[in-house]
Design a protein around this motif. Sequence first.
Motif, short mmCIF file in Angstrom:
data_model
loop_
_atom_site.label_atom_id
_atom_site.label_comp_id
_atom_site.label_asym_id
_atom_site.label_seq_id
_atom_site.Cartn_x
_atom_site.Cartn_y
_atom_site.Cartn_z
N UNK A 79 1.02 -1.20 -0.06
CA UNK A 79 0.00 -0.02 0.01
C UNK A 79 0.91 1.42 -0.04
N UNK A 80 0.30 2.46 -0.40
CA UNK A 80 0.88 3.72 -0.22
C UNK A 80 0.25 4.25 1.15
N UNK A 81 1.02 4.88 1.95
CA UNK A 81 0.57 5.02 3.18
C UNK A 81 0.68 6.72 3.41
N UNK A 82 -0.12 7.50 3.66
CA UNK A 82 -0.11 8.89 4.31
C UNK A 82 -0.25 8.82 5.54
N UNK A 83 0.93 9.15 6.66
CA UNK A 83 0.70 9.27 7.92
C UNK A 83 0.88 10.46 8.63
N UNK A 84 0.02 10.81 9.52
CA UNK A 84 0.03 11.88 10.39
C UNK A 84 0.17 11.79 11.86
N UNK A 85 1.22 12.45 12.24
CA UNK A 85 1.56 12.47 13.82
C UNK A 85 2.27 13.62 14.32
N UNK A 86 2.53 13.83 15.51
CA UNK A 86 3.04 15.11 16.01
C UNK A 86 4.79 15.07 15.86
N UNK A 87 5.15 13.56 16.11
CA UNK A 87 6.60 13.15 15.77
C UNK A 87 6.81 13.16 14.23
N UNK A 88 8.04 13.21 13.94
CA UNK A 88 8.61 12.86 12.69
C UNK A 88 8.78 11.15 12.53
N UNK A 89 8.72 10.77 11.34
CA UNK A 89 8.41 9.32 11.27
C UNK A 89 9.04 8.94 9.95
N UNK A 90 10.19 7.82 9.99
CA UNK A 90 10.56 7.31 8.65
C UNK A 90 10.39 5.98 8.59
#
Length: 65
Positions: free
Chosen positions: A30-41
């Motif tokens: 899948x292609x995922x668009x993620x949202x959060x307060x902290x950076x994610x990689x």
Amino acid sequence: MSNADSVAVITGTSSGLGAAIAAALLQEGWTVVGLSRRPVDFGNPHYRHIQADLGNLEQVREVAV
């Protein structure tokens, strides 16, 4: 159906359930668009991160445009 055309928008991808769901979907192609307060990689080219606090309406407005 191939998962290559599937897109998921997931909140809370920096930890816990959100991170686990994002990782599982990425593994399935899948292609995922993620949202959060902290950076994610996730180290995956199919992941796009939006850093925002969804409790802050001004930040939500900024990332929505």
